[in-house]
Design a protein around this motif. Sequence first.
Motif, PDB file in Angstrom:
ATOM      1  N   TYR A  42     102.080 -57.817 -80.494  1.00 43.76           N
ATOM      2  CA  TYR A  42     101.486 -56.479 -80.501  1.00 43.76           C
ATOM      3  C   TYR A  42     102.583 -55.414 -80.558  1.00 43.76           C
ATOM      4  N   ALA A  43     103.611 -55.562 -79.730  1.00 47.35           N
ATOM      5  CA  ALA A  43     104.721 -54.605 -79.713  1.00 47.35           C
ATOM      6  C   ALA A  43     105.430 -54.572 -81.066  1.00 47.35           C
ATOM      7  N   ASP A  44     105.640 -55.732 -81.668  1.00 43.25           N
ATOM      8  CA  ASP A  44     106.269 -55.775 -82.993  1.00 43.25           C
ATOM      9  C   ASP A  44     105.420 -55.053 -84.033  1.00 43.25           C
ATOM     10  N   SER A  45     104.121 -55.278 -83.989  1.00 44.57           N
ATOM     11  CA  SER A  45     103.224 -54.623 -84.946  1.00 44.57           C
ATOM     12  C   SER A  45     103.231 -53.109 -84.771  1.00 44.57           C
ATOM     13  N   VAL A  46     103.164 -52.657 -83.523  1.00 47.24           N
ATOM     14  CA  VAL A  46     103.169 -51.219 -83.235  1.00 47.24           C
ATOM     15  C   VAL A  46     104.455 -50.572 -83.740  1.00 47.24           C
ATOM     16  N   PHE A  47     105.603 -51.122 -83.328  1.00 51.35           N
ATOM     17  CA  PHE A  47     106.866 -50.469 -83.659  1.00 51.35           C
ATOM     18  C   PHE A  47     107.249 -50.636 -85.121  1.00 51.35           C
ATOM     19  N   SER A  48     106.793 -51.705 -85.754  1.00 49.97           N
ATOM     20  CA  SER A  48     106.997 -51.828 -87.194  1.00 49.97           C
ATOM     21  C   SER A  48     106.274 -50.688 -87.906  1.00 49.97           C
ATOM     22  N   SER A  49     105.024 -50.447 -87.527  1.00 49.39           N
ATOM     23  CA  SER A  49     104.245 -49.364 -88.141  1.00 49.39           C
ATOM     24  C   SER A  49     104.854 -47.995 -87.837  1.00 49.39           C
ATOM     25  N   ILE A  50     105.244 -47.786 -86.590  1.00 45.16           N
ATOM     26  CA  ILE A  50     105.803 -46.492 -86.202  1.00 45.16           C
ATOM     27  C   ILE A  50     107.080 -46.199 -86.982  1.00 45.16           C
ATOM     28  N   PHE A  51     107.987 -47.163 -87.054  1.00 46.14           N
ATOM     29  CA  PHE A  51     109.252 -46.895 -87.732  1.00 46.14           C
ATOM     30  C   PHE A  51     109.105 -46.856 -89.248  1.00 46.14           C
ATOM     31  N   GLN A  52     108.120 -47.563 -89.802  1.00 44.78           N
ATOM     32  CA  GLN A  52     107.871 -47.442 -91.238  1.00 44.78           C
ATOM     33  C   GLN A  52     107.247 -46.095 -91.567  1.00 44.78           C
ATOM     34  N   GLY A  53     106.348 -45.644 -90.710  1.00 47.02           N
ATOM     35  CA  GLY A  53     105.639 -44.395 -90.983  1.00 47.02           C
ATOM     36  C   GLY A  53     106.351 -43.136 -90.533  1.00 47.02           C
ATOM     37  N   LEU A  54     107.167 -43.240 -89.479  1.00 52.16           N
ATOM     38  CA  LEU A  54     107.780 -42.046 -88.906  1.00 52.16           C
ATOM     39  C   LEU A  54     109.293 -42.174 -88.727  1.00 52.16           C
ATOM     40  N   GLY A  55     109.873 -43.206 -89.267  1.00 53.37           N
ATOM     41  CA  GLY A  55     111.280 -43.522 -89.031  1.00 53.37           C
ATOM     42  C   GLY A  55     112.273 -42.436 -89.391  1.00 53.37           C
ATOM     43  N   GLU A  56     111.914 -41.554 -90.304  1.00 53.18           N
ATOM     44  CA  GLU A  56     112.853 -40.500 -90.711  1.00 53.18           C
ATOM     45  C   GLU A  56     112.882 -39.319 -89.744  1.00 53.18           C
ATOM     46  N   HIS A  57     111.996 -39.310 -88.778  1.00 54.50           N
ATOM     47  CA  HIS A  57     111.928 -38.213 -87.812  1.00 54.50           C
ATOM     48  C   HIS A  57     112.935 -38.440 -86.683  1.00 54.50           C
ATOM     49  N   THR A  58     113.807 -37.467 -86.463  1.00 50.11           N
ATOM     50  CA  THR A  58     114.897 -37.629 -85.496  1.00 50.11           C
ATOM     51  C   THR A  58     114.414 -37.744 -84.061  1.00 50.11           C
ATOM     52  N   TRP A  59     113.261 -37.219 -83.753  1.00 47.33           N
ATOM     53  CA  TRP A  59     112.746 -37.253 -82.390  1.00 47.33           C
ATOM     54  C   TRP A  59     112.267 -38.643 -81.988  1.00 47.33           C
ATOM     55  N   LEU A  60     112.039 -39.508 -82.956  1.00 45.85           N
ATOM     56  CA  LEU A  60     111.418 -40.806 -82.683  1.00 45.85           C
ATOM     57  C   LEU A  60     112.190 -41.630 -81.656  1.00 45.85           C
ATOM     58  N   THR A  61     113.504 -41.619 -81.735  1.00 50.02           N
ATOM     59  CA  THR A  61     114.292 -42.426 -80.795  1.00 50.02           C
ATOM     60  C   THR A  61     114.363 -41.797 -79.396  1.00 50.02           C
ATOM     61  N   LYS A  62     113.826 -40.599 -79.245  1.00 55.36           N
ATOM     62  CA  LYS A  62     113.840 -39.927 -77.944  1.00 55.36           C
ATOM     63  C   LYS A  62     112.518 -40.103 -77.184  1.00 55.36           C
ATOM     64  N   VAL A  63     111.544 -40.715 -77.829  1.00 57.35           N
ATOM     65  CA  VAL A  63     110.216 -40.853 -77.231  1.00 57.35           C
ATOM     66  C   VAL A  63     110.115 -42.184 -76.487  1.00 57.35           C
ATOM     67  N   ASP A  64     109.500 -42.139 -75.317  1.00 59.65           N
ATOM     68  CA  ASP A  64     109.259 -43.347 -74.532  1.00 59.65           C
ATOM     69  C   ASP A  64     107.797 -43.749 -74.723  1.00 59.65           C
ATOM     70  N   PHE A  65     107.588 -44.859 -75.413  1.00 63.85           N
ATOM     71  CA  PHE A  65     106.239 -45.335 -75.706  1.00 63.85           C
ATOM     72  C   PHE A  65     105.752 -46.390 -74.711  1.00 63.85           C
ATOM     73  N   LEU A  66     106.489 -46.618 -73.636  1.00 62.67           N
ATOM     74  CA  LEU A  66     106.159 -47.715 -72.718  1.00 62.67           C
ATOM     75  C   LEU A  66     104.735 -47.612 -72.165  1.00 62.67           C
ATOM     76  N   LEU A  67     104.372 -46.463 -71.635  1.00 66.15           N
ATOM     77  CA  LEU A  67     103.036 -46.328 -71.045  1.00 66.15           C
ATOM     78  C   LEU A  67     101.943 -46.392 -72.112  1.00 66.15           C
ATOM     79  N   VAL A  68     102.255 -45.922 -73.307  1.00 69.91           N
ATOM     80  CA  VAL A  68     101.287 -45.994 -74.406  1.00 69.91           C
ATOM     81  C   VAL A  68     101.106 -47.448 -74.826  1.00 69.91           C
ATOM     82  N   LEU A  69     102.196 -48.204 -74.879  1.00 70.90           N
ATOM     83  CA  LEU A  69     102.113 -49.627 -75.212  1.00 70.90           C
ATOM     84  C   LEU A  69     101.287 -50.358 -74.159  1.00 70.90           C
ATOM     85  N   ASP A  70     101.550 -50.083 -72.898  1.00 64.13           N
ATOM     86  CA  ASP A  70     100.805 -50.692 -71.800  1.00 64.13           C
ATOM     87  C   ASP A  70      99.307 -50.411 -71.955  1.00 64.13           C
TER      88      ASP A  70
END
Length: 196
Positions: A42-70
Amino acid sequence: VAELEEEIDTAKLQKRIRDYFKKAGKGLDFSATPWDKLVNEYADSVFSSIFQGLGEHTWLTKVDFLLVLDAGIKEAFPAHLISDVPQLQFERTVLAAHDRAFDEHRYLPILWDILEALFPAAASLKAKKRIYTAAEAGRVQAVEACGNVTDPNQVKAFVSKWIDTTIDRLRRLTRGDPSSVLTQDDATRLFHALLA
């Protein structure tokens, strides 16, 4: 995040991210796969989609998705699958899956960009794909072997494992001739760029 995003409307961005988490559970086999493996898938699927769709956005690496993943796991997984899992074990598994998958999928576009920069049109696409595949697998194996590298003494072991497993994988992909797609000088340039 909204204050950092300049291109996408806040409502559209929220919907996009929500959809990544919703769709990630669709292809999982809840009947035959252990819950902890499903969490990682599930985590691989989520982050694959996020980085494919939003990977060029500089803020992406500053976001904590832990609680959203949970929350996404609790929403997508059948209740009976995780209801008997002790809370601490569940949280540790989700945290480990989050950190591993986020880091892995953050790294892949960087790897491709470096390959594109180091080996422009002159290099064949097939050779670049082989190097990409080998470097991706090498890094995964290094992470598995060395774990979360925070100790400076572990960094050398991690880098050595990453390089060794990358070249070994490349050797298998090229039937024993890794230098046919990546010379020693090019390998040095590649890893210097990846570690910069």
